[in-house]
Design a protein around this motif. Structure first.
Motif, PDB file in Angstrom:
ATOM      1  N   ASN A 172      40.443  47.275  38.920  1.00  0.00           N
ATOM      2  CA  ASN A 172      40.814  47.119  40.327  1.00  0.00           C
ATOM      3  C   ASN A 172      41.371  48.372  40.993  1.00  0.00           C
ATOM      4  N   ASP A 180      38.944  44.365  47.227  1.00  0.00           N
ATOM      5  CA  ASP A 180      39.459  43.488  48.276  1.00  0.00           C
ATOM      6  C   ASP A 180      38.434  42.478  48.783  1.00  0.00           C
ATOM      7  N   LYS A 205      39.232  37.334  48.450  1.00  0.00           N
ATOM      8  CA  LYS A 205      40.440  37.233  49.270  1.00  0.00           C
ATOM      9  C   LYS A 205      41.668  36.867  48.453  1.00  0.00           C
ATOM     10  N   GLY A 241      44.072  38.940  47.120  1.00  0.00           N
ATOM     11  CA  GLY A 241      44.589  39.882  46.138  1.00  0.00           C
ATOM     12  C   GLY A 241      44.417  39.459  44.694  1.00  0.00           C
ATOM     13  N   THR A 243      42.237  40.144  42.532  1.00  0.00           N
ATOM     14  CA  THR A 243      41.822  41.190  41.590  1.00  0.00           C
ATOM     15  C   THR A 243      43.015  41.930  41.007  1.00  0.00           C
ATOM     16  N   ARG A 244      44.140  41.901  41.719  1.00  0.00           N
ATOM     17  CA  ARG A 244      45.330  42.615  41.255  1.00  0.00           C
ATOM     18  C   ARG A 244      46.301  41.737  40.474  1.00  0.00           C
TER      19      ARG A 244
END
Length: 101
Positions: free
Chosen positions: A50, A57, A60, A62, A64-65
Motif C-alpha cells: 500500500n 485509495d 474506499k 482506507g 488497504t492501510r
C-alpha cells in the motif's frame, strides 16, 4: 503465462513496466515501481504494497492501510491478494496499464 498476459496485482503491473522489452523498439523509458521496498522486519499494516501502490485509495474507507487482503483465486491456478475487485483490476489493467507496456 497468465502472470504476464493477465496480471492481477498492482505490484505485478509495476514489475512488468520496469522490464525491458526485446519484442519491440524501446521508445520510452522504463517505468520504475515508486518508493522503496518495505522492511521485512517492520511490514506496513494492511496490504504490504500500500505505501507504493498508486491504486491504494481505489477501495474506499482506507482498507488497504488497515486490513491485509485475502489471497483469492483470480484465474486458473492464479491467485492475487488485493482489496480491489477483480473487475476493477481487469479494467485498470486493460485501460491504463497494458496500453503503456
Amino acid at each position: 503465462e497468465s502472470v504476464f498476459y493477465e496480471p492481477q496485482h498492482p505490484y505485478t503491473w509495476g514489475l512488468l513496466g520496469s522490464m525491458p522489452r526485446i519484442d519491440r523498439e524501446q521508445t520510452d523509458r522504463l517505468i520504475p515501481v515508486k518508493g522503496n521496498p518495505p522492511s521485512l522486519i517492520n511490514v506496513p499494516s494492511g496490504c504490504a504494497f500500500n505505501p507504493r501502490c498508486p491504486y491504494a485509495d481505489v477501495p474506499k474507507g482506507g482498507i488497504t492501510r488497515t486490513r491485509r487482503p485475502e489471497l483469492t483465486l483470480a484465474g486458473e491456478r492464479h491467485y492475487s491478494a488485493c482489496h480491489m475487485s477483480q473487475e476493477e483490476r481487469t479494467r485498470i489493467w486493460t485501460e491504463e496499464i497494458a496500453p503503456k507496456l
